[in-house]
Write a protein that holds these residues in place. Structure first.
Motif, PDB file in Angstrom:
ATOM      1  N   UNK A  61      55.893   6.030  42.438  1.00 45.26           N
ATOM      2  CA  UNK A  61      55.592   5.735  43.841  1.00 45.26           C
ATOM      3  C   UNK A  61      54.825   4.428  44.031  1.00 45.26           C
ATOM      4  N   UNK A  62      54.106   3.964  43.015  1.00 45.83           N
ATOM      5  CA  UNK A  62      53.290   2.752  43.157  1.00 45.83           C
ATOM      6  C   UNK A  62      54.103   1.553  43.647  1.00 45.83           C
ATOM      7  N   UNK A  63      55.224   1.226  43.032  1.00 44.11           N
ATOM      8  CA  UNK A  63      55.982   0.070  43.519  1.00 44.11           C
ATOM      9  C   UNK A  63      56.493   0.272  44.958  1.00 44.11           C
ATOM     10  N   UNK A  64      56.914   1.501  45.277  1.00 46.42           N
ATOM     11  CA  UNK A  64      57.413   1.761  46.631  1.00 46.42           C
ATOM     12  C   UNK A  64      56.314   1.531  47.655  1.00 46.42           C
ATOM     13  N   UNK A  65      55.067   1.888  47.331  1.00 47.27           N
ATOM     14  CA  UNK A  65      53.950   1.751  48.272  1.00 47.27           C
ATOM     15  C   UNK A  65      53.779   0.298  48.711  1.00 47.27           C
ATOM     16  N   UNK A  66      54.141  -0.636  47.863  1.00 42.15           N
ATOM     17  CA  UNK A  66      54.033  -2.051  48.224  1.00 42.15           C
ATOM     18  C   UNK A  66      55.270  -2.599  48.916  1.00 42.15           C
ATOM     19  N   UNK A  67      56.287  -1.776  49.100  1.00 44.11           N
ATOM     20  CA  UNK A  67      57.541  -2.247  49.709  1.00 44.11           C
ATOM     21  C   UNK A  67      57.384  -2.468  51.216  1.00 44.11           C
ATOM     22  N   UNK A  68      58.303  -3.229  51.781  1.00 45.73           N
ATOM     23  CA  UNK A  68      58.299  -3.492  53.225  1.00 45.73           C
ATOM     24  C   UNK A  68      58.427  -2.203  54.012  1.00 45.73           C
ATOM     25  N   UNK A  69      59.253  -1.266  53.521  1.00 47.43           N
ATOM     26  CA  UNK A  69      59.451   0.000  54.233  1.00 47.43           C
ATOM     27  C   UNK A  69      58.135   0.774  54.344  1.00 47.43           C
ATOM     28  N   UNK A  70      57.383   0.862  53.238  1.00 49.85           N
ATOM     29  CA  UNK A  70      56.108   1.578  53.248  1.00 49.85           C
ATOM     30  C   UNK A  70      55.094   0.859  54.136  1.00 49.85           C
ATOM     31  N   UNK A  71      55.079  -0.458  54.081  1.00 50.55           N
ATOM     32  CA  UNK A  71      54.148  -1.225  54.923  1.00 50.55           C
ATOM     33  C   UNK A  71      54.453  -1.015  56.396  1.00 50.55           C
ATOM     34  N   UNK A  72      55.719  -0.970  56.742  1.00 50.24           N
ATOM     35  CA  UNK A  72      56.110  -0.751  58.142  1.00 50.24           C
ATOM     36  C   UNK A  72      55.729   0.664  58.580  1.00 50.24           C
ATOM     37  N   UNK A  73      55.881   1.638  57.692  1.00 47.93           N
ATOM     38  CA  UNK A  73      55.576   3.025  58.047  1.00 47.93           C
ATOM     39  C   UNK A  73      54.078   3.244  58.252  1.00 47.93           C
ATOM     40  N   UNK A  74      53.262   2.579  57.460  1.00 44.16           N
ATOM     41  CA  UNK A  74      51.818   2.812  57.581  1.00 44.16           C
ATOM     42  C   UNK A  74      51.140   1.830  58.520  1.00 44.16           C
ATOM     43  N   UNK A  75      51.853   0.827  58.951  1.00 47.45           N
ATOM     44  CA  UNK A  75      51.320  -0.247  59.810  1.00 47.45           C
ATOM     45  C   UNK A  75      50.141  -0.911  59.105  1.00 47.45           C
ATOM     46  N   UNK A  76      48.951  -0.866  59.658  1.00 45.51           N
ATOM     47  CA  UNK A  76      47.815  -1.546  59.016  1.00 45.51           C
ATOM     48  C   UNK A  76      46.916  -0.572  58.247  1.00 45.51           C
ATOM     49  N   UNK A  77      47.294   0.693  58.233  1.00 45.78           N
ATOM     50  CA  UNK A  77      46.459   1.701  57.565  1.00 45.78           C
ATOM     51  C   UNK A  77      46.523   1.548  56.045  1.00 45.78           C
ATOM     52  N   UNK A  78      45.448   1.970  55.377  1.00 42.76           N
ATOM     53  CA  UNK A  78      45.408   1.941  53.919  1.00 42.76           C
ATOM     54  C   UNK A  78      46.056   3.179  53.320  1.00 42.76           C
ATOM     55  N   UNK A  79      46.247   4.219  54.148  1.00 43.88           N
ATOM     56  CA  UNK A  79      46.843   5.452  53.641  1.00 43.88           C
ATOM     57  C   UNK A  79      47.597   6.153  54.764  1.00 43.88           C
ATOM     58  N   UNK A  80      48.405   7.146  54.355  1.00 45.85           N
ATOM     59  CA  UNK A  80      49.130   7.947  55.337  1.00 45.85           C
ATOM     60  C   UNK A  80      49.506   9.279  54.709  1.00 45.85           C
ATOM     61  N   UNK A  81      49.792  10.253  55.574  1.00 45.81           N
ATOM     62  CA  UNK A  81      50.250  11.551  55.094  1.00 45.81           C
ATOM     63  C   UNK A  81      51.767  11.542  55.150  1.00 45.81           C
ATOM     64  N   UNK A  82      52.378  11.925  54.040  1.00 36.80           N
ATOM     65  CA  UNK A  82      53.837  11.891  53.942  1.00 36.80           C
ATOM     66  C   UNK A  82      54.271  12.961  52.939  1.00 36.80           C
ATOM     67  N   UNK A  83      55.201  13.809  53.317  1.00 33.16           N
ATOM     68  CA  UNK A  83      55.732  14.817  52.406  1.00 33.16           C
ATOM     69  C   UNK A  83      54.688  15.781  51.874  1.00 33.16           C
ATOM     70  N   UNK A  84      53.679  16.069  52.676  1.00 30.94           N
ATOM     71  CA  UNK A  84      52.637  17.002  52.245  1.00 30.94           C
ATOM     72  C   UNK A  84      51.579  16.384  51.361  1.00 30.94           C
ATOM     73  N   UNK A  85      51.589  15.074  51.225  1.00 27.10           N
ATOM     74  CA  UNK A  85      50.600  14.375  50.398  1.00 27.10           C
ATOM     75  C   UNK A  85      49.992  13.231  51.184  1.00 27.10           C
TER      76      UNK A  85
END
Length: 168
Positions: A61-85
Motif C-alpha cells: 500500500x505504501x507506493x499507492x498512498x503516494x499516487x495521484x489517485x490517493x492524493x485526490x481521495x484524501x485531498x489535503x488530509x494526512x490520513x483517511x478511513x478506507x476499507x475499514x482501516x
C-alpha cells in the motif's frame, strides 16, 4: 494450627513438610512454564503468519498512498478511513542527530564551548564494590574516618535440598 518446634524432632518434621511443599511448588511451577510455552507456541503458529501477511500488505500500500489517485481521495488530509482501516502518514518522534564522525556524538565539541555547558550532563556515583575493597587497603582508615564501613546481617532461610530453584 501449627506450632513452633520445641525440639529437634519437631523442627525436622516441619522442615520435611517444607521440603515436600517446595517439591510441589517446583512441580507446579514447571507445569505452568510448560503450559505457557505450549500456549505461546500455539499462538505464534497462528499470529506469526498473519503478522507477516499484514506487513506485506502494508508494504504494497505504501507506493499507492503516494499516487495521484490517493492524493485526490484524501485531498489535503494526512490520513483517511478506507476499507475499514485508517491509512495515512504521521510524523515520528523527533530524535537528535549528529552529522559528525565523532564516536562521542559531538561531546568533545560541546565541551569546548562555554555556552554549551547546560547541554552536557555529568553523573557521579560511589563505586560501592571498589570502595568496599578499598576499606581493607591503604586508604581504609581514611575511608572509615569519612564514615564508610561494611555491614553484614544474618538472614534466616529455608531451602529444599536437591531441587531446582525458581529464581529466588
Amino acid at each position: 494450627m501449627i506450632e513452633a518446634p520445641k525440639d529437634l524432632a519437631a523442627a525436622t518434621r516441619l522442615l520435611e513438610r517444607i521440603a515436600r511443599l517446595d517439591a510441589r511448588i517446583v512441580a507446579r511451577h514447571g507445569a505452568r512454564v510448560a503450559t505457557i510455552a505450549q500456549i505461546n507456541a500455539a499462538a505464534d503458529k497462528l499470529l506469526v503468519p498473519a503478522l507477516a501477511q499484514r506487513e506485506r500488505l502494508v508494504e504494497l500500500l505504501k507506493p499507492w498512498w503516494g499516487s495521484d489517485e490517493a492524493k485526490a481521495a484524501r485531498k489535503s488530509a494526512k490520513s483517511m478511513v478506507l476499507g475499514g482501516c485508517k491509512i495515512g502518514t504521521r510524523d515520528s518522534a523527533t530524535a537528535l542527530t549528529y552529522g559528525g564522525d565523532a564516536e562521542d556524538f559531538g561531546l568533545a565539541q560541546l565541551q569546548a564551548e562555554k555556552w554549551a555547558k547546560p547541554l552536557i550532563t555529568v553523573s557521579y556515583s560511589v563505586d560501592k564494590t571498589k570502595t568496599r575493597e578499598a576499606l581493607s587497603g591503604k586508604r581504609g582508615e581514611a575511608l572509615k574516618a569519612m564514615g564508610f564501613g561494611e555491614k553484614q546481617s544474618k538472614v534466616f532461610f529455608v531451602s529444599s535440598v536437591k531441587l531446582p530453584t525458581l529464581g529466588r
